[in-house]
Design an enzyme around this catalytic site. Structure first.
Site, short mmCIF file in Angstrom:
data_model
loop_
_atom_site.label_atom_id
_atom_site.label_comp_id
_atom_site.label_asym_id
_atom_site.label_seq_id
_atom_site.Cartn_x
_atom_site.Cartn_y
_atom_site.Cartn_z
N LYS A 193 0.97 -1.15 0.10
CA LYS A 193 -0.04 0.03 -0.11
C LYS A 193 0.92 1.26 0.09
O LYS A 193 2.10 0.97 0.27
CB LYS A 193 -0.82 -0.09 1.27
CG LYS A 193 -0.29 0.27 2.51
CD LYS A 193 -1.22 0.70 3.63
CE LYS A 193 -0.72 1.78 4.52
NZ LYS A 193 -1.20 2.11 5.78
N HIS A 239 -1.62 -5.91 5.54
CA HIS A 239 -1.11 -6.62 6.67
C HIS A 239 -2.19 -7.19 7.57
O HIS A 239 -2.07 -7.91 8.61
CB HIS A 239 0.33 -6.26 7.38
CG HIS A 239 -0.11 -5.14 8.22
ND1 HIS A 239 -0.01 -3.75 7.63
CD2 HIS A 239 -0.04 -4.79 9.30
CE1 HIS A 239 0.01 -2.87 8.53
NE2 HIS A 239 0.14 -3.54 9.41
N LYS A 274 -3.17 -10.83 10.12
CA LYS A 274 -3.33 -10.95 11.75
C LYS A 274 -4.10 -12.37 12.24
O LYS A 274 -5.36 -12.61 11.57
CB LYS A 274 -3.95 -9.86 12.18
CG LYS A 274 -3.08 -8.74 12.11
CD LYS A 274 -3.54 -7.32 12.91
CE LYS A 274 -2.58 -6.25 12.68
NZ LYS A 274 -1.30 -6.68 13.59
N GLU A 319 -3.22 4.47 16.70
CA GLU A 319 -1.92 4.65 16.51
C GLU A 319 -1.41 5.45 17.82
O GLU A 319 -1.98 6.59 17.93
CB GLU A 319 -1.22 5.01 15.46
CG GLU A 319 -1.60 3.82 14.38
CD GLU A 319 -1.00 4.42 13.09
OE1 GLU A 319 0.17 3.93 12.68
OE2 GLU A 319 -1.56 5.29 12.45
N ASP A 335 -4.97 6.79 4.23
CA ASP A 335 -3.83 5.93 4.68
C ASP A 335 -4.40 4.56 5.36
O ASP A 335 -3.75 3.66 5.59
CB ASP A 335 -3.07 6.63 5.80
CG ASP A 335 -1.56 6.04 6.17
OD1 ASP A 335 -1.05 5.42 5.01
OD2 ASP A 335 -1.26 6.28 7.30
N HIS A 348 -7.19 -0.75 5.50
CA HIS A 348 -7.26 -1.61 6.66
C HIS A 348 -8.57 -1.68 7.33
O HIS A 348 -9.18 -2.64 7.59
CB HIS A 348 -6.13 -1.07 7.68
CG HIS A 348 -4.97 -0.92 7.24
ND1 HIS A 348 -4.30 -1.99 6.38
CD2 HIS A 348 -4.11 -0.12 7.47
CE1 HIS A 348 -3.26 -1.55 6.30
NE2 HIS A 348 -2.69 -0.35 6.76
N LYS A 380 -3.88 9.09 14.63
CA LYS A 380 -2.33 8.98 15.08
C LYS A 380 -2.39 9.88 16.76
O LYS A 380 -3.19 10.62 16.72
CB LYS A 380 -1.49 9.86 14.24
CG LYS A 380 -1.36 9.02 12.79
CD LYS A 380 0.00 9.12 11.97
CE LYS A 380 0.17 8.38 10.96
NZ LYS A 380 0.32 6.71 11.18
P1 NAP Z 1 11.54 3.66 2.15
O1 NAP Z 1 12.47 3.45 3.29
O2 NAP Z 1 11.68 5.05 1.43
O3 NAP Z 1 12.10 2.82 0.87
C1 NAP Z 1 11.78 2.96 -0.37
C2 NAP Z 1 12.81 2.15 -1.12
O4 NAP Z 1 12.69 2.45 -2.54
C3 NAP Z 1 14.34 2.65 -0.75
O5 NAP Z 1 14.96 1.78 -0.23
C4 NAP Z 1 14.67 2.92 -2.17
O6 NAP Z 1 15.83 2.43 -2.36
C5 NAP Z 1 14.06 2.30 -3.18
N1 NAP Z 1 13.77 3.51 -4.25
C6 NAP Z 1 13.49 4.48 -4.82
N2 NAP Z 1 13.63 4.98 -5.70
C7 NAP Z 1 14.18 3.80 -6.48
C8 NAP Z 1 14.85 3.60 -7.54
N3 NAP Z 1 14.60 4.63 -8.61
N4 NAP Z 1 15.22 2.58 -7.95
C9 NAP Z 1 15.43 1.40 -6.96
N5 NAP Z 1 15.01 1.48 -5.73
C10 NAP Z 1 14.37 2.93 -5.58
O7 NAP Z 1 10.02 3.18 2.29
P2 NAP Z 1 9.55 2.20 3.10
O8 NAP Z 1 8.94 2.71 4.32
O9 NAP Z 1 10.16 1.00 3.11
O10 NAP Z 1 8.03 1.88 2.15
C11 NAP Z 1 8.07 1.15 1.04
C12 NAP Z 1 6.67 1.08 0.46
O11 NAP Z 1 6.01 0.44 1.46
C13 NAP Z 1 5.92 2.64 0.51
O12 NAP Z 1 4.99 2.43 -0.76
C14 NAP Z 1 5.18 2.55 1.78
O13 NAP Z 1 4.15 3.70 1.59
C15 NAP Z 1 4.93 1.11 2.02
N6 NAP Z 1 4.49 0.90 3.27
C16 NAP Z 1 5.50 1.07 4.23
C17 NAP Z 1 5.36 0.80 5.62
C18 NAP Z 1 6.47 0.82 6.81
O14 NAP Z 1 6.12 0.56 7.89
N7 NAP Z 1 7.54 1.47 6.29
C19 NAP Z 1 4.06 0.11 5.99
C20 NAP Z 1 3.25 0.05 4.97
C21 NAP Z 1 3.52 0.17 3.69
P3 NAP Z 1 17.31 3.11 -2.60
O15 NAP Z 1 17.37 4.52 -2.03
O16 NAP Z 1 18.47 2.15 -2.04
O17 NAP Z 1 17.67 3.28 -3.96
#
Ligand code: NAP
Length: 488
Positions: free
Chosen positions: A150, A180, A184, A218, A237, A242, A342
């Protein structure tokens, strides 16, 4: 194309994570895969290929994972030797998803003839390009699967765009849209509770049920996600995905089987039966809130406007409470109250089914309020309790509410896998039941979009609520006017 499982094909499994350096990969995906490996739920042939733009050799990547991901594995689920074995499964491929030639490196790292599972843990704006380039590099075949994180779109139009783009290269049976909450244990248990027993189902309808509440609270604020969050808000969000998914499991009709489509057909019917509110309904039945400075976890915390990267005049909601109805025979006139926010008093997700009181007050000393509630707690601990009336010991007929506690921890003295682990194992085994189908996702947006548009027309500021509270007063009035109250 029909998706097949490794058990069917005997193919080796290559799990490719896009965004393999990201927060989600470090906090959730790699710990979940480690745990699946520890408990023998990954095929022996598995390899995990993480991708990202940073220049890392394999050793540096493994060191990064050991430093940033290992800490998210609970101590009682950790074992040094298994961790070393898990690291052996990991590869790192430097890849910019915008650069087609970089996919050659992925093709070189992936085993010919392997079953490839692609986990897209990046911003959804990259999903289209990733799928196109995978296909152009010859990395998609009938055994491939893709997992979409998402947010799946910002509204109906953008969700359709993503679905169309992914659908050009993957059949619907190869697409795993993850939510997710559907992983659960308690949520899956709700289906067993409803459809594996005969005592609840006859009562599971109007007028026996007088209301349903679903809360996902949250304790944290927006933190480092403010830039993303301010363009999104709690409705997109949390509610659109969810909370609506939880509502579907509570409200769906018994499916004809447990096949993915039979279950998802019933959830879709619920989403399509959600009442479409008029502007007057939106003004009356929805409450938007935004946290202001307060105390959370014994600490002074800033308000939403003081968070980094939030515009001073932001009207983005960090809290939503709303009343909705499902216009079917089963749920006629039963209000469903949804609430999420939140910086609330504590992290707590629960579903509360409130049953109608007995039609005749036989016992004069019956305490006020609701006699029977089924409370399903999803977070922080998972528990199911049925609140019933019992006679207090002694003379007279004094009554008291007691909880019939379904103590699943004692009944099943076995480990309860975390949601991401369970869902990842489902992907590997080709089980689609707990993933959203395209039409479900789009039906959820069809309901949410007009409410968001209504808020824009009304152009009102969200109601302030103190960080560390249960939300604005208006959210309590929403239920009080129907004679209910939120169960904390
Ligand atoms: P993040 O920390 O910003 O990670 C995103 C990743 O995308 C980075 O590791 C980056 O890798 C990669 N990326 C960006 N541009 C790229 C490119 N041009 N080529 C290759 N890789 C690229 O984000 P995140 O929190 O992990 O979340 C990822 C997704 O899951 C998002 O859509 C977010 O909304 C969703 N999500 C996250 C969570 C959470 O708890 N974090 C929960 C639910 C959903 P590099 O910078 O190393 O290239």
């Amino acid at each position: 194309m029909k998706s097949t499982t490794e058990q069917d094909t005997g193919l080796p499994l290559d799990m490719v994570i896009f965004g393999g350096m990201g927060d989600l990969a470090m906090r959730k995906l790699l710990p979940a895969l480690y745990s699946a490996f520890l408990h023998g739920n990954l095929p022996a042939s598995t390899r995990i290929i993480s991708t990202g733009r940073q220049e890392f050799n394999r050793e540096a990547y493994l060191a990064h994972v050991s430093e940033h991901s290992r800490t998210f594995i609970p101590k009682d689920n950790f074992d040094d030797k298994t961790w070393d074995g898990f690291l052996h499964l990991l590869e790192y491929v430097r890849l910019d998803v915008q650069q087609a030639p970089d996919f050659g490196a992925l093709a070189a790292a992936s085993r010919p003839g392997a079953q490839r599972v692609y986990y897209l843990s990046t911003a959804p704006s990259l999903f289209t390009t990733i799928c196109e380039k995978l296909a152009a590099a010859g990395l998609v075949d009938e055994h491939s699967r893709v997992v979409l994180e998402k947010p799946l779109g910002h509204d109906l139009a953008s969700a359709i765009e993503i679905n169309e783009a992914v659908g050009k290269h993957f059949a619907e049976s190869q697409i795993y849209r993850i939510d997710h909450y559907l992983g659960k244990e308690t949520v899956q248990n709700l289906m067993v509770l409803r459809f594996g027993n005969s005592i609840l189902e006859p009562l599971w309808r109007a007028p026996n049920i007088s209301s349903v509440q679903i809360t996902v609270a949250e304790e944290v604020g927006v933190g480092s996600r403010a830039g993303f969050y301010d363009g999104t808000g709690a409705m997109r969000d949390m509610v659109q995905n969810h909370l609506l998914q939880l509502l579907c499991i509570v409200a769906m009709e018994p499916p004809t089987s447990l096949s993915p489509d039979a279950v998802r057909d019933e959830k879709l019917k619920v989403l399509r039966s959600l009442r479409r509110p008029t502007l007057a309904d939106i003004a009356r039945d929805t409450v938007r809130g935004q946290y202001v400075q307060g105390v959370s976890g014994n600490q002074e915390v800033p308000g939403y406007h003081e968070e980094k990267n939030v515009p001073e005049d932001s009207k983005t909601e960090t809290f939503v409470a709303l009343r909705t109805f499902i216009d079917t025979w089963r749920w006629s006139k039963v209000p469903f109250y949804l609430r999420t926010g939140k910086r609330m008093a504590r992290r707590s997700s629960k579903i509360v089914i409130e049953f109608a009181n007995p039609p005749f007050p036989l016992f004069p000393d019956m305490p006020g309020g609701v006699a029977n509630r089924l409370v399903m707690e999803l977070q922080p601990e998972e528990a199911i309790k049925l609140q019933i009336m019992a006679k207090q010991p002694g003379s007279g007929m004094q009554m008291q509410q007691v909880a019939l506690n379904l103590d699943l921890q004692s009944a099943f003295q076995q480990r309860r896998a975390e949601a991401y682990e369970r869902l990842l194992v489902d992907v590997v085994r080709g089980r689609l039941t707990h993933f959203m189908r395209r039409d479900e996702l789009e039906a959820a947006w069809e309901w949410a979009d007009p409410i968001i548009a209504g808020w824009q027309t009304l152009n009102e500021k969200p109601h302030p609520y103190a960080a560390g509270s249960w939300g604005p007063a208006e959210a309590f009035t929403l239920l009080a006017r129907d004679g209910f109250h939120w169960v904390e």
